[in-house]
Write a protein that holds these residues in place. Structure first.
Motif, PDB file in Angstrom:
ATOM      1  N   SER A  67       0.914  -0.982  -0.032  1.00  0.00           N
ATOM      2  CA  SER A  67      -0.127   0.088   0.056  1.00  0.00           C
ATOM      3  C   SER A  67       0.869   1.135   0.037  1.00  0.00           C
ATOM      4  N   ASP A  68       1.981   1.235   0.818  1.00  0.00           N
ATOM      5  CA  ASP A  68       2.821   2.230   0.866  1.00  0.00           C
ATOM      6  C   ASP A  68       3.559   2.800  -0.482  1.00  0.00           C
ATOM      7  N   ALA A  69       3.910   1.470  -1.166  1.00  0.00           N
ATOM      8  CA  ALA A  69       4.640   1.443  -2.520  1.00  0.00           C
ATOM      9  C   ALA A  69       3.470   1.982  -3.401  1.00  0.00           C
ATOM     10  N   LEU A  70       2.505   1.622  -3.379  1.00  0.00           N
ATOM     11  CA  LEU A  70       1.264   2.077  -4.285  1.00  0.00           C
ATOM     12  C   LEU A  70       1.028   3.597  -4.482  1.00  0.00           C
ATOM     13  N   MET A  71       1.386   4.144  -3.200  1.00  0.00           N
ATOM     14  CA  MET A  71       1.137   5.588  -3.166  1.00  0.00           C
ATOM     15  C   MET A  71       2.284   6.374  -3.438  1.00  0.00           C
ATOM     16  N   GLY A  72       3.350   5.728  -3.827  1.00  0.00           N
ATOM     17  CA  GLY A  72       4.663   6.496  -4.154  1.00  0.00           C
ATOM     18  C   GLY A  72       5.500   6.744  -3.103  1.00  0.00           C
ATOM     19  N   LEU A  73       5.541   6.059  -1.983  1.00  0.00           N
ATOM     20  CA  LEU A  73       6.400   6.611  -1.131  1.00  0.00           C
ATOM     21  C   LEU A  73       7.697   6.079  -1.289  1.00  0.00           C
ATOM     22  N   ARG A  74       8.657   6.613  -0.699  1.00  0.00           N
ATOM     23  CA  ARG A  74      10.305   6.379  -1.056  1.00  0.00           C
ATOM     24  C   ARG A  74      10.986   5.607   0.239  1.00  0.00           C
ATOM     25  N   VAL A  75      10.489   5.047   0.893  1.00  0.00           N
ATOM     26  CA  VAL A  75      10.821   4.366   1.884  1.00  0.00           C
ATOM     27  C   VAL A  75      11.813   3.245   1.310  1.00  0.00           C
ATOM     28  N   HIS A  76      13.291   3.071   1.713  1.00  0.00           N
ATOM     29  CA  HIS A  76      14.151   2.052   1.250  1.00  0.00           C
ATOM     30  C   HIS A  76      13.366   0.794   1.237  1.00  0.00           C
ATOM     31  N   HIS A  77      13.729  -0.028   0.209  1.00  0.00           N
ATOM     32  CA  HIS A  77      13.363  -1.389   0.203  1.00  0.00           C
ATOM     33  C   HIS A  77      11.822  -1.509  -0.405  1.00  0.00           C
ATOM     34  N   LEU A  78      11.103  -0.384  -0.389  1.00  0.00           N
ATOM     35  CA  LEU A  78       9.881  -0.478  -1.086  1.00  0.00           C
ATOM     36  C   LEU A  78       9.850  -0.831  -2.627  1.00  0.00           C
ATOM     37  N   VAL A  79       8.865  -1.790  -3.211  1.00  0.00           N
ATOM     38  CA  VAL A  79       8.755  -1.866  -4.357  1.00  0.00           C
ATOM     39  C   VAL A  79       8.179  -0.796  -5.252  1.00  0.00           C
ATOM     40  N   SER A  80       8.344  -0.630  -6.396  1.00  0.00           N
ATOM     41  CA  SER A  80       7.739   0.476  -7.192  1.00  0.00           C
ATOM     42  C   SER A  80       6.119   0.506  -7.228  1.00  0.00           C
ATOM     43  N   PRO A  81       5.550   1.768  -7.497  1.00  0.00           N
ATOM     44  CA  PRO A  81       3.965   1.675  -7.478  1.00  0.00           C
ATOM     45  C   PRO A  81       3.477   0.807  -8.102  1.00  0.00           C
ATOM     46  N   GLY A  82       3.876   0.397  -9.408  1.00  0.00           N
ATOM     47  CA  GLY A  82       3.155  -0.720 -10.168  1.00  0.00           C
ATOM     48  C   GLY A  82       3.329  -1.981  -9.539  1.00  0.00           C
ATOM     49  N   ALA A  83       4.388  -2.336  -8.886  1.00  0.00           N
ATOM     50  CA  ALA A  83       4.613  -3.657  -8.307  1.00  0.00           C
ATOM     51  C   ALA A  83       3.902  -3.513  -6.823  1.00  0.00           C
ATOM     52  N   GLY A  84       3.687  -2.549  -6.155  1.00  0.00           N
ATOM     53  CA  GLY A  84       2.871  -2.476  -5.178  1.00  0.00           C
ATOM     54  C   GLY A  84       1.375  -2.765  -5.653  1.00  0.00           C
ATOM     55  N   ALA A  85       0.968  -2.208  -6.648  1.00  0.00           N
ATOM     56  CA  ALA A  85      -0.423  -2.280  -7.177  1.00  0.00           C
ATOM     57  C   ALA A  85      -0.681  -3.901  -7.403  1.00  0.00           C
TER      58      ALA A  85
END
Length: 244
Positions: free
Chosen positions: A202-220
């Motif tokens: 969910s964090d990645a989907l919103m474009g947050l830039r925390v280290h280790h998060l996947v890309s927004p597309g991968a988050g979706a």
């Protein structure tokens, strides 16, 4: 199917539990956003990432969306109304699919309300403290659409979990324990695995830039996979179970 979805949405709109969830969500978003925005030093709200974090606080909506989805299913088992519901629509796969869809739509409604409040308060704090908004239109669009999509998918996840765990208390405890404890522990200790949990997706989907998060597309994709897997498993298990 459409008629059943409308019936499920009617159940959500006309229960006092939903009102309680909405009030709790509104209070929590207001409290967290106000405390974060007012107690943080202006320098801590000046960068893009700082402002993303502030305006993404309304993503707590996902927890309430998931709870609404869980209660939509488990309340029927708790109060015994699942029997007449199944008599009206014997196709359990259709019934539970309708509940998952209704959970997603309810989550979207929660997301719209939560983001409206969170963004209004967040912008008011930045403006009131004389802090220039440095987020681009694409940043804002990703935060907004990602937050709404996340809330909707959390509603579906909750309904899927409720279809797997019919006991209301057990389902709620499982949801909160995973979202508040397991999710964070996995991401902190094993980030290569933890980044694929629903919360971090969910964090990645919103474009947050925390280290280790996947890309927004991968988050979706990850969040959709979680919602789909829980829904399919819940439907499969419920189709094979008898109503006692």
């Amino acid at each position: 199917m459409i008629t059943q979805i409308k019936a499920e949405l009617l159940k959500i709109r006309t229960t006092r539990t939903t009102i309680g969830l909405i009030l709790g969500m509104v209070v929590l978003i207001l409290l967290i956003t106000l405390l974060t925005g007012l107690l943080t030093h202006p320098s801590g709200l000046a960068s893009k990432e700082d402002q993303r974090q502030l305006l993404s606080l309304s993503s707590i909506t996902g927890v309430f969306s998931a709870l609404a989805g869980v209660l939509l299913v488990t309340s029927e088992y708790r109060f015994g109304t699942i029997r007449p519901t199944i008599l009206f629509n014997p196709a359990r796969s259709h019934l539970l699919t309708a509940k998952v869809v209704a959970g997603a739509l309810a989550g979207l409604a929660f997301g719209i309300l939560g983001e409206a409040i969170g963004w209004a308060i967040g912008y008011a704090i930045l403006d009131g403290r004389g802090i220039t908004v440095v987020l681009s239109s694409s940043d804002i669009l990703l935060l907004t659409l990602g937050g709404l999509a996340g809330a909707a998918l959390w509603g579906a996840i909750g309904a899927g979990l409720g279809a797997i765990i019919h006991n209301q208390v057990g389902a709620v405890i499982t949801l909160l324990a995973w979202g508040l404890v397991v999710d964070s522990l996995l991401f902190g200790l094993v980030p290569s695995v933890g980044r694929f949990t629903p919360g971090r997706a969910s964090d990645a989907l919103m474009g947050l830039r925390v280290h280790h998060l996947v890309s927004p597309g991968a988050g979706a994709i990850t969040l959709i996979a979680w919602a789909g897997a829980l829904a399919v498993l819940g439907i499969a298990l419920s189709v094979r179970q008898d109503i006692n």
